[in-house]
Design a protein around this motif. Structure first.
Motif, PDB file in Angstrom:
ATOM      1  N   GLY A  38      16.556 -64.953  54.549  1.00  0.00           N
ATOM      2  CA  GLY A  38      16.113 -65.896  55.560  1.00  0.00           C
ATOM      3  C   GLY A  38      15.662 -67.231  55.000  1.00  0.00           C
ATOM      4  O   GLY A  38      15.988 -67.607  53.883  1.00  0.00           O
ATOM      5  N   ALA A  39      14.885 -67.947  55.817  1.00  0.00           N
ATOM      6  CA  ALA A  39      14.500 -69.323  55.520  1.00  0.00           C
ATOM      7  C   ALA A  39      13.328 -69.396  54.551  1.00  0.00           C
ATOM      8  O   ALA A  39      12.531 -68.453  54.423  1.00  0.00           O
ATOM      9  CB  ALA A  39      14.129 -70.054  56.818  1.00  0.00           C
ATOM     10  N   VAL A  40      13.221 -70.527  53.875  1.00  0.00           N
ATOM     11  CA  VAL A  40      12.069 -70.813  53.029  1.00  0.00           C
ATOM     12  C   VAL A  40      10.823 -70.886  53.914  1.00  0.00           C
ATOM     13  O   VAL A  40      10.863 -71.415  55.028  1.00  0.00           O
ATOM     14  CB  VAL A  40      12.271 -72.150  52.282  1.00  0.00           C
ATOM     15  N   PRO A  48      26.344 -65.117  53.035  1.00  0.00           N
ATOM     16  CA  PRO A  48      26.682 -64.633  54.382  1.00  0.00           C
ATOM     17  C   PRO A  48      26.501 -63.125  54.490  1.00  0.00           C
ATOM     18  O   PRO A  48      26.425 -62.415  53.490  1.00  0.00           O
ATOM     19  CB  PRO A  48      28.158 -65.029  54.530  1.00  0.00           C
ATOM     20  N   GLY A  49      26.421 -62.656  55.694  1.00  0.00           N
ATOM     21  CA  GLY A  49      26.293 -61.219  55.922  1.00  0.00           C
ATOM     22  C   GLY A  49      24.841 -60.828  56.115  1.00  0.00           C
ATOM     23  O   GLY A  49      24.331 -60.815  57.234  1.00  0.00           O
ATOM     24  N   LEU A  50      24.155 -60.556  55.029  1.00  0.00           N
ATOM     25  CA  LEU A  50      22.760 -60.123  55.090  1.00  0.00           C
ATOM     26  C   LEU A  50      21.781 -61.277  54.955  1.00  0.00           C
ATOM     27  O   LEU A  50      20.566 -61.049  54.915  1.00  0.00           O
ATOM     28  CB  LEU A  50      22.490 -59.081  53.996  1.00  0.00           C
ATOM     29  N   GLU A  51      22.290 -62.521  54.870  1.00  0.00           N
ATOM     30  CA  GLU A  51      21.422 -63.694  54.705  1.00  0.00           C
ATOM     31  C   GLU A  51      20.565 -63.580  53.449  1.00  0.00           C
ATOM     32  O   GLU A  51      19.428 -64.075  53.401  1.00  0.00           O
ATOM     33  CB  GLU A  51      20.545 -63.902  55.936  1.00  0.00           C
ATOM     34  N   LEU A  52      21.109 -62.919  52.436  1.00  0.00           N
ATOM     35  CA  LEU A  52      20.401 -62.761  51.165  1.00  0.00           C
ATOM     36  C   LEU A  52      20.229 -64.105  50.474  1.00  0.00           C
ATOM     37  O   LEU A  52      21.157 -64.913  50.413  1.00  0.00           O
ATOM     38  CB  LEU A  52      21.192 -61.820  50.246  1.00  0.00           C
ATOM     39  N   ASN A  53      19.042 -64.325  49.927  1.00  0.00           N
ATOM     40  CA  ASN A  53      18.802 -65.499  49.103  1.00  0.00           C
ATOM     41  C   ASN A  53      18.981 -65.157  47.626  1.00  0.00           C
ATOM     42  O   ASN A  53      18.357 -64.214  47.125  1.00  0.00           O
ATOM     43  CB  ASN A  53      17.370 -66.013  49.301  1.00  0.00           C
ATOM     44  N   VAL A  54      19.838 -65.906  46.950  1.00  0.00           N
ATOM     45  CA  VAL A  54      19.864 -65.909  45.494  1.00  0.00           C
ATOM     46  C   VAL A  54      19.328 -67.263  45.054  1.00  0.00           C
ATOM     47  O   VAL A  54      19.368 -68.242  45.807  1.00  0.00           O
ATOM     48  CB  VAL A  54      21.274 -65.659  44.919  1.00  0.00           C
ATOM     49  N   ALA A  55      18.784 -67.329  43.847  1.00  0.00           N
ATOM     50  CA  ALA A  55      18.141 -68.563  43.405  1.00  0.00           C
ATOM     51  C   ALA A  55      18.393 -68.776  41.929  1.00  0.00           C
ATOM     52  O   ALA A  55      18.696 -67.829  41.176  1.00  0.00           O
ATOM     53  CB  ALA A  55      16.636 -68.502  43.680  1.00  0.00           C
ATOM     54  N   VAL A  56      18.259 -70.043  41.514  1.00  0.00           N
ATOM     55  CA  VAL A  56      18.298 -70.368  40.091  1.00  0.00           C
ATOM     56  C   VAL A  56      17.107 -71.249  39.753  1.00  0.00           C
ATOM     57  O   VAL A  56      16.675 -72.078  40.559  1.00  0.00           O
ATOM     58  CB  VAL A  56      19.611 -71.079  39.675  1.00  0.00           C
ATOM     59  N   VAL A  57      16.582 -71.007  38.552  1.00  0.00           N
ATOM     60  CA  VAL A  57      15.553 -71.862  37.962  1.00  0.00           C
ATOM     61  C   VAL A  57      16.146 -72.423  36.684  1.00  0.00           C
ATOM     62  O   VAL A  57      16.666 -71.668  35.855  1.00  0.00           O
ATOM     63  CB  VAL A  57      14.267 -71.072  37.649  1.00  0.00           C
ATOM     64  N   THR A  58      16.087 -73.731  36.527  1.00  0.00           N
ATOM     65  CA  THR A  58      16.770 -74.368  35.411  1.00  0.00           C
ATOM     66  C   THR A  58      15.785 -74.855  34.356  1.00  0.00           C
ATOM     67  O   THR A  58      14.671 -75.293  34.664  1.00  0.00           O
ATOM     68  CB  THR A  58      17.606 -75.572  35.905  1.00  0.00           C
ATOM     69  N   GLY A  59      16.224 -74.750  33.112  1.00  0.00           N
ATOM     70  CA  GLY A  59      15.482 -75.285  31.979  1.00  0.00           C
ATOM     71  C   GLY A  59      16.445 -75.932  31.006  1.00  0.00           C
ATOM     72  O   GLY A  59      17.659 -75.948  31.226  1.00  0.00           O
ATOM     73  N   GLU A 112      11.917 -63.129  56.061  1.00  0.00           N
ATOM     74  CA  GLU A 112      11.849 -64.107  57.140  1.00  0.00           C
ATOM     75  C   GLU A 112      12.878 -63.860  58.222  1.00  0.00           C
ATOM     76  O   GLU A 112      12.615 -64.083  59.402  1.00  0.00           O
ATOM     77  CB  GLU A 112      12.023 -65.523  56.574  1.00  0.00           C
ATOM     78  N   SER A 113      14.067 -63.375  57.857  1.00  0.00           N
ATOM     79  CA  SER A 113      15.138 -63.225  58.840  1.00  0.00           C
ATOM     80  C   SER A 113      14.905 -62.048  59.784  1.00  0.00           C
ATOM     81  O   SER A 113      15.601 -61.884  60.772  1.00  0.00           O
ATOM     82  CB  SER A 113      16.485 -63.058  58.132  1.00  0.00           C
ATOM     83  N   GLY A 114      13.899 -61.239  59.489  1.00  0.00           N
ATOM     84  CA  GLY A 114      13.520 -60.111  60.321  1.00  0.00           C
ATOM     85  C   GLY A 114      12.233 -59.529  59.774  1.00  0.00           C
ATOM     86  O   GLY A 114      11.734 -59.980  58.735  1.00  0.00           O
ATOM     87  N   PRO A 115      11.647 -58.531  60.439  1.00  0.00           N
ATOM     88  CA  PRO A 115      10.435 -57.904  59.924  1.00  0.00           C
ATOM     89  C   PRO A 115      10.699 -57.232  58.580  1.00  0.00           C
ATOM     90  O   PRO A 115      11.838 -56.884  58.259  1.00  0.00           O
ATOM     91  CB  PRO A 115      10.093 -56.857  60.999  1.00  0.00           C
ATOM     92  N   PRO A 116       9.664 -57.047  57.754  1.00  0.00           N
ATOM     93  CA  PRO A 116       9.842 -56.298  56.509  1.00  0.00           C
ATOM     94  C   PRO A 116      10.495 -54.940  56.776  1.00  0.00           C
ATOM     95  O   PRO A 116      10.193 -54.270  57.764  1.00  0.00           O
ATOM     96  CB  PRO A 116       8.411 -56.140  55.983  1.00  0.00           C
ATOM     97  N   VAL A 117      11.391 -54.565  55.871  1.00  0.00           N
ATOM     98  CA  VAL A 117      12.175 -53.339  56.038  1.00  0.00           C
ATOM     99  C   VAL A 117      11.502 -52.183  55.309  1.00  0.00           C
ATOM    100  O   VAL A 117      11.274 -52.253  54.096  1.00  0.00           O
ATOM    101  CB  VAL A 117      13.610 -53.536  55.523  1.00  0.00           C
ATOM    102  N   PHE A 118      11.207 -51.125  56.047  1.00  0.00           N
ATOM    103  CA  PHE A 118      10.596 -49.923  55.476  1.00  0.00           C
ATOM    104  C   PHE A 118      11.667 -48.852  55.354  1.00  0.00           C
ATOM    105  O   PHE A 118      11.889 -48.055  56.271  1.00  0.00           O
ATOM    106  CB  PHE A 118       9.445 -49.426  56.352  1.00  0.00           C
TER     107      PHE A 118
END
Length: 251
Positions: free
Chosen positions: A225-227, A25-36, A190-196
């Motif tokens: 944002g979204a995938v 929540p907040g900045l709509e940041l995506n965190v991810a995990v890759v499993t092995g 995705e949630s907005g234009p690229p940030v400069f």
């Protein structure tokens, strides 16, 4: 454009076999995990200790239900902005043997910009006490620009790649070749234009993103944002090229 269902912030959403993301929540940041077989690689650690602790707690609830391990063996910081790496200390407190990966230039960046990062967190609405309390832990395993690094998670290889300057001068992306997933950090938005920001490189971003596209992914996870799919990334890359050429002025 491929657009996933909007996930609840408390849940993890599969975006590939053994690859999940959670939108904070907040900045709509995506965190991810890759499993092995040996454990999981966590991509980005959040904005402060409490957010990182919540990420880990939600993983402990979610991953066993997918038959996946919940032991963090590696962390990758896609870049040095506060929302992507200020939770490193909490992850290492829980998993002290985990390796922390990032761009070779990220430790120096964090040394110079840590306080500005704390201030940015407060400006974006994060609790000032939590931002002040965050202990900044830089990566100890380096990814050099232009040289892919392969991390073996036990029967599964993940490629870390620093494509060149763009959103910052130390961006790293995470490619999962066996399922075509590309975790792009803020090289793609995705949630907005690229940030400069003041540390972005508008003239070089499109060329760097083109090098990421050469990794041949079909599912892209932006930093926020979204995938999305490759067609979305192609359009964004064209827009970035227009910015680089001076034909478009970003907000």
């Amino acid at each position: 454009m491929l657009r996933a269902e909007q996930p609840k912030h408390a849940t993890w959403e599969p975006i590939g076999p053994g690859v999940l993301r959670r939108r904070l929540p907040g900045l709509e940041l995506n965190v991810a995990v890759v499993t092995g077989r040996d454990g999981i690689l966590l991509v980005d650690s959040g904005s402060h200790d409490h957010e990182a602790a919540d990420i880990l707690a939600s993983l402990a609830r979610e991953l066993p239900g997918h038959g996946l391990p919940d032991r963090v063996v590696a962390v990758v910081n896609t870049h040095g902005h506060f929302d992507h790496c200020f939770g490193n200390d909490e992850v290492l407190r829980a998993f002290p043997d985990a390796e922390v990966w990032g761009h070779a230039d990220l430790p120096e960046y964090l040394e110079r910009w840590a306080e500005a990062g704390r201030a940015s967190g407060v400006e974006h609405g994060f609790d000032p006490e939590l931002m002040r309390a965050a202990r900044i832990v830089p990566p100890t395993r380096a990814v050099s620009a232009g040289t892919p690094v392969t991390v073996d998670l036990g029967g599964r290889e993940v490629v870390l790649f620093a494509p060149g300057r763009g959103h910052t001068d130390h961006d790293v992306v995470v490619h999962v070749p066996d399922c075509g997933v590309l975790i792009a950090g803020d090289m793609v938005e995705e949630s907005g234009p690229p940030v400069f920001g003041s540390d972005a490189f508008a003239a070089e971003w499109s060329d760097s993103l083109a090098r990421v596209r050469a990794l041949d992914a079909s599912v892209w996870l932006p930093g926020h944002g979204a995938v999305v799919d490759e067609e979305f990334v192609i359009r964004q890359n064209r827009w970035l090229a227009e910015v680089a050429a001076g034909r478009v002025v970003p907000d």
